[in-house]
Design a protein around this motif. Structure first.
Motif, PDB file in Angstrom:
ATOM      1  N   ILE A 184       0.837  -1.214   0.000  1.00 49.13           N
ATOM      2  CA  ILE A 184       0.000   0.000   0.000  1.00 49.13           C
ATOM      3  C   ILE A 184       0.869   1.259   0.000  1.00 49.13           C
ATOM      4  CG2 ILE A 184      -0.270   0.296   2.520  1.00 49.13           C
ATOM      5  CD1 ILE A 184      -3.320   0.829   1.904  1.00 49.13           C
ATOM      6  N   ASP A 185       0.458   2.227  -0.780  1.00 51.07           N
ATOM      7  CA  ASP A 185       1.097   3.537  -0.746  1.00 51.07           C
ATOM      8  C   ASP A 185       0.664   4.200   0.570  1.00 51.07           C
ATOM      9  OD1 ASP A 185       1.692   6.234  -0.985  1.00 51.07           O
ATOM     10  OD2 ASP A 185       1.223   6.320  -3.120  1.00 51.07           O
ATOM     11  N   PRO A 186       1.628   4.576   1.448  1.00 51.13           N
ATOM     12  CA  PRO A 186       1.263   5.081   2.779  1.00 51.13           C
ATOM     13  C   PRO A 186       0.236   6.221   2.742  1.00 51.13           C
ATOM     14  CG  PRO A 186       3.626   4.755   2.638  1.00 51.13           C
ATOM     15  CD  PRO A 186       3.083   4.519   1.257  1.00 51.13           C
ATOM     16  N   LYS A 187       0.266   7.023   1.679  1.00 48.87           N
ATOM     17  CA  LYS A 187      -0.673   8.155   1.672  1.00 48.87           C
ATOM     18  C   LYS A 187      -2.134   7.706   1.525  1.00 48.87           C
ATOM     19  CE  LYS A 187      -0.858   9.961  -3.091  1.00 48.87           C
ATOM     20  NZ  LYS A 187      -0.091   9.045  -3.933  1.00 48.87           N
ATOM     21  N   LEU A 188      -2.333   6.444   1.060  1.00 47.65           N
ATOM     22  CA  LEU A 188      -3.703   5.931   0.953  1.00 47.65           C
ATOM     23  C   LEU A 188      -4.322   5.648   2.324  1.00 47.65           C
ATOM     24  CD1 LEU A 188      -3.445   3.433  -2.072  1.00 47.65           C
ATOM     25  CD2 LEU A 188      -4.118   5.828  -2.098  1.00 47.65           C
ATOM     26  N   LEU A 189      -3.498   5.717   3.371  1.00 44.18           N
ATOM     27  CA  LEU A 189      -3.993   5.421   4.719  1.00 44.18           C
ATOM     28  C   LEU A 189      -4.561   6.656   5.427  1.00 44.18           C
ATOM     29  CD1 LEU A 189      -1.191   2.915   5.734  1.00 44.18           C
ATOM     30  CD2 LEU A 189      -3.586   2.358   5.298  1.00 44.18           C
ATOM     31  N   SER A 190      -4.610   7.776   4.726  1.00 45.15           N
ATOM     32  CA  SER A 190      -5.391   8.891   5.285  1.00 45.15           C
ATOM     33  C   SER A 190      -6.411   9.297   4.234  1.00 45.15           C
ATOM     34  CB  SER A 190      -4.491  10.059   5.699  1.00 45.15           C
ATOM     35  OG  SER A 190      -3.915  10.648   4.569  1.00 45.15           O
ATOM     36  N   PRO A 191      -7.660   9.555   4.673  1.00 45.13           N
ATOM     37  CA  PRO A 191      -8.728   9.795   3.711  1.00 45.13           C
ATOM     38  C   PRO A 191      -8.437  11.024   2.859  1.00 45.13           C
ATOM     39  CG  PRO A 191      -9.556   9.890   5.986  1.00 45.13           C
ATOM     40  CD  PRO A 191      -8.106   9.628   6.055  1.00 45.13           C
ATOM     41  N   GLU A 192      -8.870  10.943   1.620  1.00 47.69           N
ATOM     42  CA  GLU A 192      -8.605  12.023   0.671  1.00 47.69           C
ATOM     43  C   GLU A 192      -9.920  12.647   0.221  1.00 47.69           C
ATOM     44  OE1 GLU A 192      -6.265  12.415  -3.577  1.00 47.69           O
ATOM     45  OE2 GLU A 192      -7.394  10.591  -3.180  1.00 47.69           O
ATOM     46  N   ILE A 193      -9.951  13.960   0.170  1.00 49.87           N
ATOM     47  CA  ILE A 193     -11.070  14.648  -0.472  1.00 49.87           C
ATOM     48  C   ILE A 193     -10.559  15.146  -1.812  1.00 49.87           C
ATOM     49  CG2 ILE A 193     -12.661  16.596  -0.386  1.00 49.87           C
ATOM     50  CD1 ILE A 193     -12.628  16.480   2.598  1.00 49.87           C
ATOM     51  N   LYS A 194     -11.185  14.678  -2.884  1.00 51.74           N
ATOM     52  CA  LYS A 194     -10.789  15.135  -4.216  1.00 51.74           C
ATOM     53  C   LYS A 194     -11.634  16.357  -4.566  1.00 51.74           C
ATOM     54  CE  LYS A 194      -9.018  10.822  -6.039  1.00 51.74           C
ATOM     55  NZ  LYS A 194      -9.394   9.518  -6.508  1.00 51.74           N
ATOM     56  N   ILE A 195     -10.958  17.455  -4.820  1.00 54.87           N
ATOM     57  CA  ILE A 195     -11.635  18.725  -5.071  1.00 54.87           C
ATOM     58  C   ILE A 195     -11.638  19.011  -6.569  1.00 54.87           C
ATOM     59  CG2 ILE A 195     -11.531  21.224  -4.630  1.00 54.87           C
ATOM     60  CD1 ILE A 195      -9.957  20.333  -1.976  1.00 54.87           C
ATOM     61  N   ASP A 196     -12.832  19.263  -7.100  1.00 53.98           N
ATOM     62  CA  ASP A 196     -12.929  19.538  -8.538  1.00 53.98           C
ATOM     63  C   ASP A 196     -12.362  20.902  -8.886  1.00 53.98           C
ATOM     64  OD1 ASP A 196     -15.058  17.428  -9.971  1.00 53.98           O
ATOM     65  OD2 ASP A 196     -15.232  17.569  -7.810  1.00 53.98           O
ATOM     66  N   SER A 197     -12.680  21.906  -8.052  1.00 52.54           N
ATOM     67  CA  SER A 197     -12.268  23.257  -8.439  1.00 52.54           C
ATOM     68  C   SER A 197     -12.224  24.184  -7.233  1.00 52.54           C
ATOM     69  CB  SER A 197     -13.266  23.801  -9.477  1.00 52.54           C
ATOM     70  OG  SER A 197     -12.711  24.875 -10.172  1.00 52.54           O
ATOM     71  N   ASN A 198     -11.284  25.117  -7.286  1.00 51.00           N
ATOM     72  CA  ASN A 198     -11.172  26.170  -6.274  1.00 51.00           C
ATOM     73  C   ASN A 198     -11.955  27.365  -6.808  1.00 51.00           C
ATOM     74  OD1 ASN A 198     -10.384  28.120  -4.477  1.00 51.00           O
ATOM     75  ND2 ASN A 198      -8.192  27.699  -4.634  1.00 51.00           N
ATOM     76  N   ILE A 199     -13.019  27.784  -6.110  1.00 51.51           N
ATOM     77  CA  ILE A 199     -13.887  28.835  -6.649  1.00 51.51           C
ATOM     78  C   ILE A 199     -14.132  29.934  -5.620  1.00 51.51           C
ATOM     79  CG2 ILE A 199     -15.050  27.206  -8.211  1.00 51.51           C
ATOM     80  CD1 ILE A 199     -17.499  27.293  -6.341  1.00 51.51           C
ATOM     81  N   MET A 200     -14.651  31.050  -6.092  1.00 52.04           N
ATOM     82  CA  MET A 200     -15.081  32.137  -5.220  1.00 52.04           C
ATOM     83  C   MET A 200     -16.560  31.936  -4.907  1.00 52.04           C
ATOM     84  SD  MET A 200     -12.280  33.937  -5.125  1.00 52.04           S
ATOM     85  CE  MET A 200     -12.635  35.620  -4.612  1.00 52.04           C
ATOM     86  N   LEU A 201     -16.994  32.411  -3.737  1.00 50.64           N
ATOM     87  CA  LEU A 201     -18.410  32.272  -3.380  1.00 50.64           C
ATOM     88  C   LEU A 201     -19.324  32.957  -4.395  1.00 50.64           C
ATOM     89  CD1 LEU A 201     -18.631  32.688   0.524  1.00 50.64           C
ATOM     90  CD2 LEU A 201     -18.547  30.587  -0.819  1.00 50.64           C
ATOM     91  N   GLU A 202     -18.838  34.006  -5.020  1.00 49.58           N
ATOM     92  CA  GLU A 202     -19.697  34.738  -5.975  1.00 49.58           C
ATOM     93  C   GLU A 202     -20.058  33.889  -7.203  1.00 49.58           C
ATOM     94  OE1 GLU A 202     -16.125  37.123  -8.361  1.00 49.58           O
ATOM     95  OE2 GLU A 202     -17.262  38.138  -6.791  1.00 49.58           O
ATOM     96  N   GLU A 203     -19.302  32.801  -7.439  1.00 47.38           N
ATOM     97  CA  GLU A 203     -19.603  31.925  -8.583  1.00 47.38           C
ATOM     98  C   GLU A 203     -20.796  31.004  -8.321  1.00 47.38           C
ATOM     99  OE1 GLU A 203     -16.000  30.382 -10.806  1.00 47.38           O
ATOM    100  OE2 GLU A 203     -14.991  31.141  -9.003  1.00 47.38           O
TER     101      GLU A 203
END
Length: 562
Positions: free
Chosen positions: A441-460
């Protein structure tokens, strides 16, 4: 919790799609991240069409399956429809038996007993068929590895048609027909059907011989959509089309059994998420706590009043199931602490009196506390049986294969599997599984990941943008609900913990001069100290609607903040 932002697509592709569809840049970006780059692809995505469903005869052995069933119907053979006790299995059996009964009377359903017969095709089921003069068994959502069982049936003069979607072993059973898009020699264009989906392809093929089209099969799509949601198959391609139309049936005119389940909750419009969290657990509860046959009975019942009675029985099983899985989860967490196994890379726990019907749920619950590949064992006859669950990105099926010298039997797929072993092999297996996982196992798989589609402003986040976003549904693997990040927001001073145990967070955030927006974070009550009216913080969330006192407004469903 790891936050990972998906790479931004090439700007010229985004611009081209924006112009072709006349939409905003953010919507075009989200589409391209989902592999939708042209006007035609977007049209298929936003307007799923039953005419795009593949020809069922492209599936290997479909012609043989249809010929064998037509022969059975012609001479009035007794047909047994056999399937597993989970949602995919019971919906498949309900689908196939409902269809075959429109053609002839002598069709019986058979769901193996989870405790007595275990998973998949059983010798007991074949003996029952033989004793009652059944000469054809149509097996759904199981059978791809049942080589010895199919051979045994053949000796008794019983033919098998297998409709499965699990990975085949090296050999294929010697059945009259084996339908499985994952067969290496099958050129069917879409590989990700669930068991009920494969069953649907078979009735599509059979009905085409009667001069019917796919539009004539709408009444079965509530079952198919339920199985697609529950079995966590990708909601792409053909599954997306079937789920889209199945949800329309669920919302407009579901079969009495599904309607009776929906009547138990205070809701008027149902999404695929509701199917997963409202319908599926109740159907599953029958097989977990009592017998999967109750679920088939409910799903094939055509009388609304009788369906209500069956649904209330199943709701009682569901409440029992909930109590059992909460209690066992508590005991399993204590066992991990007592054995000082908090720092391992796997969770493997066992107690002989744990309810076999809920160990899969318990495995998923343990991952919420210890994010790592997990196995929960209980006693089953003279063997130990386990449910395995994995974490995102790690193939637990391959890990079990590497430990197969200690295992009697196993099956499943990348993220969920089942196995049995002899009690004397438990300790050796437990150590082998820990060793295999820690080495691969890749050690980083042992902490949960949130995959983010996009960084946006609230006005969007506008009503118009949300209207487009809603049309991305149904969501699921391969087309997850878009997740956004917004940096440097501040609380307006109304942040508080809510809920019975005050474990949910409700805050109202603003960014610049944009109107404040309400956020709800389930299970994030402990983050209240990260929220400040003066120090900016970052939030990760999905967007949805809040309906309150007749007013509908947009809100953010927080996934994390820091």
């Amino acid at each position: 919790m790891r936050w990972t932002i998906k790479p931004r697509p090439e700007s010229h592709k985004v611009k081209a799609l924006q112009d072709a569809l006349n939409i905003d840049e953010l919507s075009a970006t989200l589409l391209i991240q989902r592999g939708i780059e042209t006007f035609d692809a977007a049209k298929s995505f936003f307007r799923p069409d039953l005419s795009e469903i593949h020809d069922p005869f492209l599936m290997k052995d479909m012609d043989k399956a249809v010929a064998r069933i037509e022969q059975a119907l012609e001479v009035g053979e007794n047909i047994m429809v056999y399937g597993d006790y989970d949602v995919d299995g019971t919906t498949s059996v309900a689908l196939m038996s409902s269809y075959l009964r429109t053609r002839q009377e002598n069709v019986v359903t058979y769901i193996p007993d989870r405790y007595d017969e275990g998973y998949g095709v059983s010798f007991k089921g074949i003996d029952f068929a033989h004793d009652n003069d059944f000469t054809l068994i149509v097996a759904l959502d199981c059978g791809i590895k049942a080589i010895d069982k199919v051979a045994y049936a053949k000796e008794k003069g019983i033919d098998f048609i297998i409709c499965d979607h699990h990975r085949p072993g090296q050999n294929i059973p010697d059945a009259a027909a084996v339908l499985d898009p994952k067969r290496e020699d099958c050129e069917y264009p879409y590989k990700e059907l669930c068991g009920c989906g494969v069953g649907f392809k078979l009735i599509q093929a059979l009905s085409s011989k009667q001069g019917l089209t796919i539009e004539d099969l709408g009444e079965y799509l509530d079952l198919v959509a339920t199985a697609i949601g529950a079995d966590i198959v990708p909601i792409t391609g053909e599954n997306r089309i079937l789920a889209y139309y199945g949800l329309q049936i669920i919302n407009q005119q579901p079969r009495p059994g599904i309607q009776a389940i929906l009547n138990q909750v205070d809701k008027t419009e149902f999404t695929i998420t509701d199917v997963v969290f409202i319908v599926a657990p109740r159907i599953n509860a029958a097989g977990r706590m009592k017998h999967g046959g109750y679920a088939v009975q409910l799903l094939t019942e055509m009388d609304a009043a009788q369906a209500e009675i069956f649904a209330s029985e199943i709701e009682a099983f569901n409440l029992d199931r909930r109590e059992a899985d909460q209690e066992i989860t508590k005991q399993a967490l204590i066992q991990i602490e007592t054995n000082k196994e908090e720092e391992r890379v796997t969770s493997v726990v066992y107690q002989e009196d744990w309810h076999k019907g809920v160990i899969g749920i318990v495995a998923s619950r343990l991952i919420e506390t210890y994010y790592r590949p997990t196995l929960v064992f209980t006693k089953s006859g003279d063997k130990l049986a386990a449910s395995a669950r994995s974490v995102s990105g790690f193939d637990v099926y391959n890990a079990l294969e590497a430990c197969s010298e200690h295992i009697e039997q196993f099956g499943g797929h990348k993220y969920a599997a089942g196995l049995t072993l002899l009690p004397e092999n438990y300790d050796a297996f437990k150590q082998a599984f820990e060793d295999v996982v820690s080495q691969t196992i890749d050690p980083k798989l042992l902490s949960p990941e949130i995959k983010i589609d996009s960084n946006i402003m609230l006005e969007e986040i506008t009503p118009k943008f949300y209207r487009i976003l809603k049309q991305f549904a149904p969501f699921g693997p391969g087309n997850m609900t878009p997740v956004f990040m917004t940096e440097d927001v501040v609380d307006t001073g109304y942040g508080k913990c809510v809920g019975k145990d005050e474990d949910h967070l409700r805050i109202t955030v603003k960014q610049g001069r944009v109107n404040p927006i309400v956020c709800i974070g389930f299970g994030l009550g402990d983050k209240i100290n990260n929220v400040s009216t003066t120090t900016p913080f970052d939030v990760v969330y999905t967007i949805d609607e809040n309906h309150w006192n007749g007013v509908t407004s947009l809100q953010l469903k927080l996934r994390d903040l820091k």
